[in-house]
Design a protein around this motif. Structure first.
Motif, PDB file in Angstrom:
ATOM      1  N   VAL A   8       0.850  -1.193   0.000  1.00  0.00           N
ATOM      2  CA  VAL A   8       0.000   0.000   0.000  1.00  0.00           C
ATOM      3  C   VAL A   8       0.884   1.242   0.000  1.00  0.00           C
ATOM      4  O   VAL A   8       1.841   1.327   0.772  1.00  0.00           O
ATOM      5  CB  VAL A   8      -0.902   0.005   1.264  1.00  0.00           C
ATOM      6  CG1 VAL A   8      -1.667   1.324   1.385  1.00  0.00           C
ATOM      7  CG2 VAL A   8      -1.868  -1.181   1.250  1.00  0.00           C
ATOM      8  N   PHE A   9       0.563   2.202  -0.867  1.00  0.00           N
ATOM      9  CA  PHE A   9       1.279   3.486  -0.870  1.00  0.00           C
ATOM     10  C   PHE A   9       0.255   4.602  -0.970  1.00  0.00           C
ATOM     11  O   PHE A   9      -0.713   4.500  -1.740  1.00  0.00           O
ATOM     12  CB  PHE A   9       2.242   3.585  -2.077  1.00  0.00           C
ATOM     13  CG  PHE A   9       3.015   4.889  -2.087  1.00  0.00           C
ATOM     14  CD1 PHE A   9       4.298   4.935  -1.573  1.00  0.00           C
ATOM     15  CD2 PHE A   9       2.433   6.069  -2.560  1.00  0.00           C
ATOM     16  CE1 PHE A   9       5.006   6.149  -1.543  1.00  0.00           C
ATOM     17  CE2 PHE A   9       3.127   7.280  -2.521  1.00  0.00           C
ATOM     18  CZ  PHE A   9       4.417   7.314  -2.021  1.00  0.00           C
ATOM     19  N   SER A  10       0.452   5.678  -0.217  1.00  0.00           N
ATOM     20  CA  SER A  10      -0.329   6.882  -0.498  1.00  0.00           C
ATOM     21  C   SER A  10       0.429   8.115  -0.021  1.00  0.00           C
ATOM     22  O   SER A  10       1.407   8.007   0.719  1.00  0.00           O
ATOM     23  CB  SER A  10      -1.721   6.824   0.138  1.00  0.00           C
ATOM     24  OG  SER A  10      -2.547   7.797  -0.494  1.00  0.00           O
ATOM     25  N   GLY A  11      -0.046   9.282  -0.472  1.00  0.00           N
ATOM     26  CA  GLY A  11       0.623  10.526  -0.131  1.00  0.00           C
ATOM     27  C   GLY A  11      -0.360  11.645   0.154  1.00  0.00           C
ATOM     28  O   GLY A  11      -1.498  11.622  -0.310  1.00  0.00           O
ATOM     29  N   VAL A  12       0.107  12.604   0.942  1.00  0.00           N
ATOM     30  CA  VAL A  12      -0.687  13.805   1.252  1.00  0.00           C
ATOM     31  C   VAL A  12       0.232  15.021   1.099  1.00  0.00           C
ATOM     32  O   VAL A  12       1.381  14.999   1.555  1.00  0.00           O
ATOM     33  CB  VAL A  12      -1.254  13.734   2.694  1.00  0.00           C
ATOM     34  CG1 VAL A  12      -1.987  15.032   3.047  1.00  0.00           C
ATOM     35  CG2 VAL A  12      -2.196  12.544   2.848  1.00  0.00           C
ATOM     36  N   GLN A  13      -0.292  16.064   0.477  1.00  0.00           N
ATOM     37  CA  GLN A  13       0.518  17.269   0.259  1.00  0.00           C
ATOM     38  C   GLN A  13       0.600  18.135   1.516  1.00  0.00           C
ATOM     39  O   GLN A  13      -0.427  18.347   2.170  1.00  0.00           O
ATOM     40  CB  GLN A  13      -0.128  18.142  -0.819  1.00  0.00           C
ATOM     41  CG  GLN A  13      -0.051  17.579  -2.190  1.00  0.00           C
ATOM     42  CD  GLN A  13      -0.281  18.683  -3.222  1.00  0.00           C
ATOM     43  OE1 GLN A  13       0.490  19.627  -3.325  1.00  0.00           O
ATOM     44  NE2 GLN A  13      -1.352  18.555  -3.963  1.00  0.00           N
ATOM     45  N   PRO A  14       1.786  18.692   1.777  1.00  0.00           N
ATOM     46  CA  PRO A  14       1.895  19.608   2.922  1.00  0.00           C
ATOM     47  C   PRO A  14       1.515  21.035   2.515  1.00  0.00           C
ATOM     48  O   PRO A  14       2.347  21.932   2.511  1.00  0.00           O
ATOM     49  CB  PRO A  14       3.382  19.513   3.291  1.00  0.00           C
ATOM     50  CG  PRO A  14       4.068  19.227   1.994  1.00  0.00           C
ATOM     51  CD  PRO A  14       3.091  18.444   1.151  1.00  0.00           C
ATOM     52  N   THR A  15       0.253  21.203   2.149  1.00  0.00           N
ATOM     53  CA  THR A  15      -0.213  22.550   1.792  1.00  0.00           C
ATOM     54  C   THR A  15      -1.453  22.848   2.605  1.00  0.00           C
ATOM     55  O   THR A  15      -2.401  22.069   2.592  1.00  0.00           O
ATOM     56  CB  THR A  15      -0.627  22.624   0.299  1.00  0.00           C
ATOM     57  OG1 THR A  15      -1.344  21.442  -0.022  1.00  0.00           O
ATOM     58  CG2 THR A  15       0.559  22.757  -0.612  1.00  0.00           C
ATOM     59  N   GLY A  16      -1.452  23.950   3.311  1.00  0.00           N
ATOM     60  CA  GLY A  16      -2.645  24.386   4.040  1.00  0.00           C
ATOM     61  C   GLY A  16      -3.030  23.416   5.146  1.00  0.00           C
ATOM     62  O   GLY A  16      -2.265  22.524   5.516  1.00  0.00           O
ATOM     63  N   ASN A  17      -4.240  23.608   5.626  1.00  0.00           N
ATOM     64  CA  ASN A  17      -4.701  22.810   6.767  1.00  0.00           C
ATOM     65  C   ASN A  17      -5.238  21.469   6.317  1.00  0.00           C
ATOM     66  O   ASN A  17      -6.000  21.404   5.378  1.00  0.00           O
ATOM     67  CB  ASN A  17      -5.857  23.540   7.450  1.00  0.00           C
ATOM     68  CG  ASN A  17      -5.390  24.777   8.159  1.00  0.00           C
ATOM     69  OD1 ASN A  17      -4.343  24.763   8.795  1.00  0.00           O
ATOM     70  ND2 ASN A  17      -6.157  25.857   8.034  1.00  0.00           N
ATOM     71  N   LEU A  18      -4.880  20.431   7.072  1.00  0.00           N
ATOM     72  CA  LEU A  18      -5.540  19.142   6.822  1.00  0.00           C
ATOM     73  C   LEU A  18      -6.970  19.262   7.323  1.00  0.00           C
ATOM     74  O   LEU A  18      -7.219  19.822   8.382  1.00  0.00           O
ATOM     75  CB  LEU A  18      -4.841  18.046   7.613  1.00  0.00           C
ATOM     76  CG  LEU A  18      -3.675  17.360   6.949  1.00  0.00           C
ATOM     77  CD1 LEU A  18      -3.175  16.263   7.870  1.00  0.00           C
ATOM     78  CD2 LEU A  18      -4.061  16.763   5.606  1.00  0.00           C
ATOM     79  N   HIS A  19      -7.905  18.709   6.575  1.00  0.00           N
ATOM     80  CA  HIS A  19      -9.307  18.847   6.964  1.00  0.00           C
ATOM     81  C   HIS A  19      -9.988  17.479   7.053  1.00  0.00           C
ATOM     82  O   HIS A  19      -9.374  16.440   6.779  1.00  0.00           O
ATOM     83  CB  HIS A  19     -10.031  19.785   5.992  1.00  0.00           C
ATOM     84  CG  HIS A  19      -9.871  19.405   4.552  1.00  0.00           C
ATOM     85  ND1 HIS A  19     -10.427  18.262   4.017  1.00  0.00           N
ATOM     86  CD2 HIS A  19      -9.202  19.987   3.537  1.00  0.00           C
ATOM     87  CE1 HIS A  19     -10.124  18.168   2.739  1.00  0.00           C
ATOM     88  NE2 HIS A  19      -9.370  19.208   2.420  1.00  0.00           N
ATOM     89  N   LEU A  20     -11.253  17.541   7.421  1.00  0.00           N
ATOM     90  CA  LEU A  20     -12.014  16.308   7.617  1.00  0.00           C
ATOM     91  C   LEU A  20     -12.088  15.461   6.349  1.00  0.00           C
ATOM     92  O   LEU A  20     -12.144  14.235   6.421  1.00  0.00           O
ATOM     93  CB  LEU A  20     -13.432  16.694   8.077  1.00  0.00           C
ATOM     94  CG  LEU A  20     -14.315  15.597   8.618  1.00  0.00           C
ATOM     95  CD1 LEU A  20     -13.727  15.001   9.890  1.00  0.00           C
ATOM     96  CD2 LEU A  20     -15.718  16.154   8.915  1.00  0.00           C
ATOM     97  N   ASP A 137       5.818   8.175  -7.499  1.00  0.00           N
ATOM     98  CA  ASP A 137       5.742   7.928  -6.045  1.00  0.00           C
ATOM     99  C   ASP A 137       5.346   6.476  -5.783  1.00  0.00           C
ATOM    100  O   ASP A 137       5.923   5.788  -4.946  1.00  0.00           O
ATOM    101  CB  ASP A 137       4.667   8.810  -5.395  1.00  0.00           C
ATOM    102  CG  ASP A 137       4.966  10.289  -5.492  1.00  0.00           C
ATOM    103  OD1 ASP A 137       6.140  10.652  -5.676  1.00  0.00           O
ATOM    104  OD2 ASP A 137       4.000  11.085  -5.384  1.00  0.00           O
ATOM    105  N   ILE A 138       4.321   6.066  -6.509  1.00  0.00           N
ATOM    106  CA  ILE A 138       3.735   4.742  -6.267  1.00  0.00           C
ATOM    107  C   ILE A 138       4.635   3.641  -6.842  1.00  0.00           C
ATOM    108  O   ILE A 138       4.941   2.646  -6.189  1.00  0.00           O
ATOM    109  CB  ILE A 138       2.339   4.663  -6.949  1.00  0.00           C
ATOM    110  CG1 ILE A 138       1.421   5.760  -6.409  1.00  0.00           C
ATOM    111  CG2 ILE A 138       1.730   3.276  -6.783  1.00  0.00           C
ATOM    112  CD1 ILE A 138       0.222   6.065  -7.304  1.00  0.00           C
TER     113      ILE A 138
END
Ligand code: TYM
Length: 354
Positions: A8-20, A137-138
């Motif tokens: 399993v691979f995934s990514g999240v960008q470090p831009t702004g606030n993480l939200h729900l 990335d993946i």
């Protein structure tokens, strides 16, 4: 027939606030998947330059995503948590994929069209090539499963197209180097070096919508902070945002069908269902016929109970930057070793001397 080992691979960008939306659409799935799978979770800092070249506090943003992963329950020892720029293979493989992918494929990406707006000539080349880096990335890990929200579906289809074209263009070399795996794509047998990634989109909240407009996605870039619940919001702020969330004058229906054409009601019921681990039907069995004046306070209580421990832990972790940095460094080393092994094979297949 052989198969690629599941990863399993995934990514999240470090831009702004993480939200729900990020939490329910992605991070919560990351946590669930780690029970039975080998997982790599990445803070995609290279991608964040496509949104904004100069950041006020990029190190702080990177740490806050890593903190959110860990505070939500990801185990960085059993799995891997790292930031993308720490592993050069991502950028290196992305370059190769830029030469595999076609400009027409990139031009068709709806996120590129949305983000570039009318002035496409003035968009960065990085924004256009964004999905190529995402595929890298993946595939730098030959990962097989990618948990994401619904908005990433098209990018993952493109990652499959890139993998398929590489597999076909280099088929003879892949065979000659003995590096392929026999898979079936549709009905076709393919001797593949890169797997066909499986998007994992289903889940209780694949697309969480704005609290101000049920037809728009909840997003970090929405000008109105009232449109989203941020993971760092305190109980009072969460309560205010839910109380102010747009609704229609009717009460809640008793059946899911009754949510059709009522995007705001549908969204709030979906959020409740996701947080409570229930189906929308279950939520309506409980609240059908009730007014929002009853449902909203129940949603506030549920959201605060669920999110407050995560927010507290995120704050605690972010106070200890050396601890977060050590986790990212260790993750980067382990990710780098795995990606290097894949890149050696990629270079041999292409014919680069090393
Ligand atoms: P990003 O940083 O925009 O979002 C991170 C994750 O959150 C999901 N998401 C949502 N899910 C439900 N409802 C919403 N309103 C919502 N908003 C965001 C996104 O689908 C995503 O899963 N391109 C990716 C990052 C990326 C990536 C990758 C993902 C880079 N490389 C490789 C997977 C694999 C992005 O911008 O996500």
């Amino acid at each position: 027939m052989a198969e690629f080992p599941p990863l399993v691979f995934s990514g999240v960008q470090p831009t702004g606030n993480l939200h729900l939306g990020n939490y329910l659409g992605a991070i919560r799935k990351f946590v669930a998947l780690q029970e039975k799978n080998d997982c790599i979770y990445c803070v995609v800092d290279l991608h964040s330059l496509t949104a904004q070249l100069v950041h006020d506090d990029l190190p702080g943003q990177i740490r806050s995503i890593a903190a959110a992963f860990i505070a939500s329950g990801i185990d960085p020892k059993a799995h891997i948590v790292f930031n993308q720029s720490a592993v050069p293979a991502h950028a290196e493989l992305a370059w190769i994929f830029n030469c595999v992918a076609r400009i027409g494929w990139m031009n068709r990406m709806t996120q590129f069209k949305d983000k570039a707006g009318k002035d496409r000539e003035n968009a960065s080349l990085g924004l256009l090539a964004y999905p190529s880096l995402m595929a890298a990335d993946i595939l730098a890990y030959r990962a097989t499963h990618v948990p994401v929200g619904d908005d990433q579906k098209q990018h993952l289809e493109l990652a499959r197209d890139i993998a398929m074209k590489f597999n076909l263009d280099f088929a003879e070399r892949i065979r000659a180097h003995g590096k392929g795996v026999d898979i079936t794509v549709g009905e076709e047998p393919v001797h593949a070096f890169f797997p066909m990634v499986e998007p994992l989109i289903d889940g209780p909240a694949p697309r969480v919508m704005s609290l101000r407009d049920g037809t728009k996605k909840m997003s970090k870039s929405d000008a109105s902070d009232l449109s989203r619940i941020n993971l760092m919001d305190d109980a009072e702020t969460i309560s205010r945002k839910i109380r102010k969330a747009k609704t229609d004058p009717d009460g809640l229906p008793s059946e899911v069908d009754g949510l059709k054409g009522r995007p705001e009601a549908d969204n709030l019921v979906g959020i409740y269902a996701a947080l409570a681990d229930l189906s929308k039907a279950d939520v309506l069995t409980q609240f059908g016929g009730q007014q929002f004046s009853v449902f909203k306070p129940a949603l506030v209580d549920l959201a605060v109970a669920h999110l407050a421990p995560i927010t507290d832990e995120m704050r605690r972790l972010m106070d200890d930057t050396s601890h977060i940095d050590a986790i990212l460094r260790d993750g980067g080393e382990r990710a780098g070793a795995r990606a290097d092994a894949v890149m050696k094979d990629v270079k041999d297949i292409i014919g680069f001397l090393r």
